[in-house]
Design a protein around this motif. Structure first.
Motif, PDB file in Angstrom:
ATOM      1  N   LEU A   1      27.628  30.440  34.144  1.00  0.00           N
ATOM      2  CA  LEU A   1      27.225  31.817  34.825  1.00  0.00           C
ATOM      3  C   LEU A   1      26.161  32.828  34.242  1.00  0.00           C
ATOM      4  O   LEU A   1      26.083  33.850  34.701  1.00  0.00           O
ATOM      5  N   ALA A   2      25.977  32.331  33.023  1.00  0.00           N
ATOM      6  CA  ALA A   2      24.969  33.075  32.408  1.00  0.00           C
ATOM      7  C   ALA A   2      23.597  33.196  33.159  1.00  0.00           C
ATOM      8  O   ALA A   2      22.829  34.454  33.171  1.00  0.00           O
ATOM      9  N   ASN A   3      23.520  32.384  33.967  1.00  0.00           N
ATOM     10  CA  ASN A   3      22.386  32.598  35.196  1.00  0.00           C
ATOM     11  C   ASN A   3      23.130  32.149  36.333  1.00  0.00           C
ATOM     12  O   ASN A   3      23.726  30.994  36.586  1.00  0.00           O
ATOM     13  N   PRO A   4      23.492  33.043  37.355  1.00  0.00           N
ATOM     14  CA  PRO A   4      24.593  32.845  38.104  1.00  0.00           C
ATOM     15  C   PRO A   4      24.135  31.835  39.395  1.00  0.00           C
ATOM     16  O   PRO A   4      22.854  31.934  39.676  1.00  0.00           O
ATOM     17  N   ARG A   5      24.843  30.890  39.818  1.00  0.00           N
ATOM     18  CA  ARG A   5      24.317  29.829  40.552  1.00  0.00           C
ATOM     19  C   ARG A   5      25.874  29.340  41.207  1.00  0.00           C
ATOM     20  O   ARG A   5      26.915  29.879  41.140  1.00  0.00           O
ATOM     21  N   PRO A   6      25.631  28.613  42.451  1.00  0.00           N
ATOM     22  CA  PRO A   6      26.864  28.201  43.110  1.00  0.00           C
ATOM     23  C   PRO A   6      27.829  27.454  42.490  1.00  0.00           C
ATOM     24  O   PRO A   6      27.332  26.620  41.485  1.00  0.00           O
TER      25      PRO A   6
ATOM     26  N   GLU B   1      28.252  37.897  38.698  1.00  0.00           N
ATOM     27  CA  GLU B   1      27.533  39.097  37.541  1.00  0.00           C
ATOM     28  C   GLU B   1      28.391  39.780  36.864  1.00  0.00           C
ATOM     29  O   GLU B   1      28.509  40.328  35.865  1.00  0.00           O
ATOM     30  N   LYS B   2      29.444  40.369  37.692  1.00  0.00           N
ATOM     31  CA  LYS B   2      30.365  41.670  37.374  1.00  0.00           C
ATOM     32  C   LYS B   2      31.487  40.671  36.520  1.00  0.00           C
ATOM     33  O   LYS B   2      31.540  41.328  35.258  1.00  0.00           O
ATOM     34  N   LEU B   3      31.792  39.782  36.671  1.00  0.00           N
ATOM     35  CA  LEU B   3      33.091  38.889  35.704  1.00  0.00           C
ATOM     36  C   LEU B   3      32.122  38.496  34.546  1.00  0.00           C
ATOM     37  O   LEU B   3      33.119  38.480  33.625  1.00  0.00           O
ATOM     38  N   PHE B   4      31.129  38.035  34.493  1.00  0.00           N
ATOM     39  CA  PHE B   4      30.323  37.510  33.318  1.00  0.00           C
ATOM     40  C   PHE B   4      30.190  38.785  32.553  1.00  0.00           C
ATOM     41  O   PHE B   4      30.507  38.693  31.424  1.00  0.00           O
ATOM     42  N   LEU B   5      29.882  39.930  32.957  1.00  0.00           N
ATOM     43  CA  LEU B   5      29.686  41.107  32.257  1.00  0.00           C
ATOM     44  C   LEU B   5      31.178  41.440  31.387  1.00  0.00           C
ATOM     45  O   LEU B   5      31.143  41.705  30.389  1.00  0.00           O
ATOM     46  N   GLU B   6      32.127  41.308  32.342  1.00  0.00           N
ATOM     47  CA  GLU B   6      33.562  41.730  31.731  1.00  0.00           C
ATOM     48  C   GLU B   6      34.005  40.862  30.848  1.00  0.00           C
ATOM     49  O   GLU B   6      34.556  40.881  29.759  1.00  0.00           O
ATOM     50  N   THR B   7      33.601  39.630  30.821  1.00  0.00           N
ATOM     51  CA  THR B   7      33.855  38.613  29.934  1.00  0.00           C
ATOM     52  C   THR B   7      33.228  38.491  28.556  1.00  0.00           C
ATOM     53  O   THR B   7      33.832  38.021  27.558  1.00  0.00           O
ATOM     54  N   PHE B   8      31.997  38.750  28.622  1.00  0.00           N
ATOM     55  CA  PHE B   8      31.370  38.549  27.506  1.00  0.00           C
ATOM     56  C   PHE B   8      30.392  40.011  27.062  1.00  0.00           C
ATOM     57  O   PHE B   8      29.789  40.032  25.845  1.00  0.00           O
TER      58      PHE B   8
END
Length: 376
Positions: free
Chosen positions: A287-292, A343-350
């Motif tokens: 999800l560094a690049n959001p996709r299905p 996008e929200k969880l990716f930012l919270e994760t990394f």
């Protein structure tokens, strides 16, 4: 001069999480870094990472192994082997000022008699999965975390606080940034591919019920290729027979990787058009690049509201193999709904910025060891 040992007690996947930090630390004046490996193939992965980073190789030593450790290794009893090897190498490791690991198991060094070195953990993975030995994080003197989500989780458990931990991001992204300069992975027919990334954990595994039916489903359509990249620990059992059986399933539209570096360095997660998974935190790397995304729940686990399945909120969850292909063909239409949460969880994760975690990690280690040295 600070002498620091980076230890890779498990399979080569570990070096993609810490080798770039080791290189950054070795560039600091007054730091001498040595890497200890268990698996011989780890050396090749370390060299490959250094080539991609344009960094020099670091001194490498193999852990000393008794006949018992070697026997456990041949029997693929790797969990037991790790403990034996750590115990047998206590005396040598005790000569360092710090030991850096990404394996929670290394926390038992303190109970085995390790006295002098500070024990530092660079946490790998992205959370969302209960790990049986995560309580060992309490044995580390200092822990480097990927982001606020994991920090909050371990602080709520009482294992970490702001004095013994620091958020640095995810060093693996720095390695990938160097790797991705090369040609991305593609199938010869040029069509997009879907990545299936099954986990090995018994309670979560889906490959036993879904893999064959998924292959059959993709064989009946001509829109997507299918790339299957299992967690490397799936191959611990079977003495190589399972690898051979999987390779026989490869076709011009289906490829099953059973051990190449691309399974570990984010080549597939970066190049795939869609992700199908179960319990692996590699979905966050995807999800560094959001996709299905699609998640498989053939065991019909009660996942809603469970923080260990937070990533299952990032795509459709299907409960039978027959539902997989219909979910694949509607995934792009439904992605608009899931993308904001991805996008929200990716930012919270990394955290942010994504790149530069390796240098931040090295700087944090220097700052920590420097302050501890002043205390003594």
């Amino acid at each position: 001069m600070f002498r620091v040992a980076f230890i890779y007690i498990a399979e080569p996947y570990q070096c993609y999480h810490t080798a770039s930090v080791a290189s950054a630390l070795a560039r600091h004046p007054g730091y001498q870094v040595t890497e200890y490996v268990n698996f011989p193939e780890t050396v090749a992965h370390l060299s490959r990472i250094r080539r991609d980073l344009n960094a020099p190789d670091l001194p490498v030593k193999f852990f000393k192994k008794s006949p018992l450790a070697k026997l456990l290794g041949r029997a693929k009893r790797f969990d037991r082997e790790r403990i034996v090897i750590l115990r047998e190498n206590i005396a040598e490791l005790d000569g360092y000022d710090a030991i850096v690991a990404t394996e929670y198991t290394a926390g038992i060094l303190k109970t085995m008699g390790l006295k002098k070195p500070r024990l530092i953990c660079i946490m790998h993975g992205a959370g969302d999965r209960l790990v049986n030995d995560e309580v060992l994080i309490r044995n580390f003197d200092f822990t480097l975390l990927p982001g606020p989500k994991v920090e909050k989780y371990f602080q709520n458990l009482g294992y970490l606080n702001t004095q013994n931990s620091k958020i640095i991001g995810y060093p693996k992204f720095d390695v990938f940034e160097a790797v991705r300069q090369k040609k991305p992975f593609t199938f010869k027919n040029g069509k997009d591919f879907v990545l299936y990334n099954p986990h090995y954990q018994k309670k979560l595994k889906t490959y036993d019920t879904c893999l064959n039916k998924m292959i059959a489903g993709f064989d009946k359509q001509d829109t997507y290729n299918l790339l299957i990249a299992p967690h490397i620990k799936i191959f611990h059992k079977g003495f190589g027979f399972y690898k051979k059986a999987l390779k026989k399933k490869n076709t011009h539209t289906v490829f099953i990787d059973t051990g190449s570096p691309a399974m570990l360095d984010m080549t597939y997660t970066a190049s795939a058009s869609m992700y199908i998974g179960d319990g692996s935190s590699q979905v966050y790397e995807f999800l560094a690049n959001p996709r299905p995304c699609i998640f498989l729940n053939p065991k019909k686990l009660e996942w809603r509201g469970n923080p260990n399945f937070l990533h299952w909120t990032l795509g459709e969850v299907v409960e039978t193999p027959d539902q997989i292909m219909p979910a694949v063909f509607r995934a792009f239409d439904r992605h608009e709904f899931y993308r904001p949460l991805q996008e929200k969880l990716f930012l919270e994760t990394f955290g942010s910025p994504v790149l530069g975690a390796s240098q931040r990690g090295a700087d944090a280690i220097c700052e920590y060891l420097g302050s501890e040295n002043q205390k003594t």
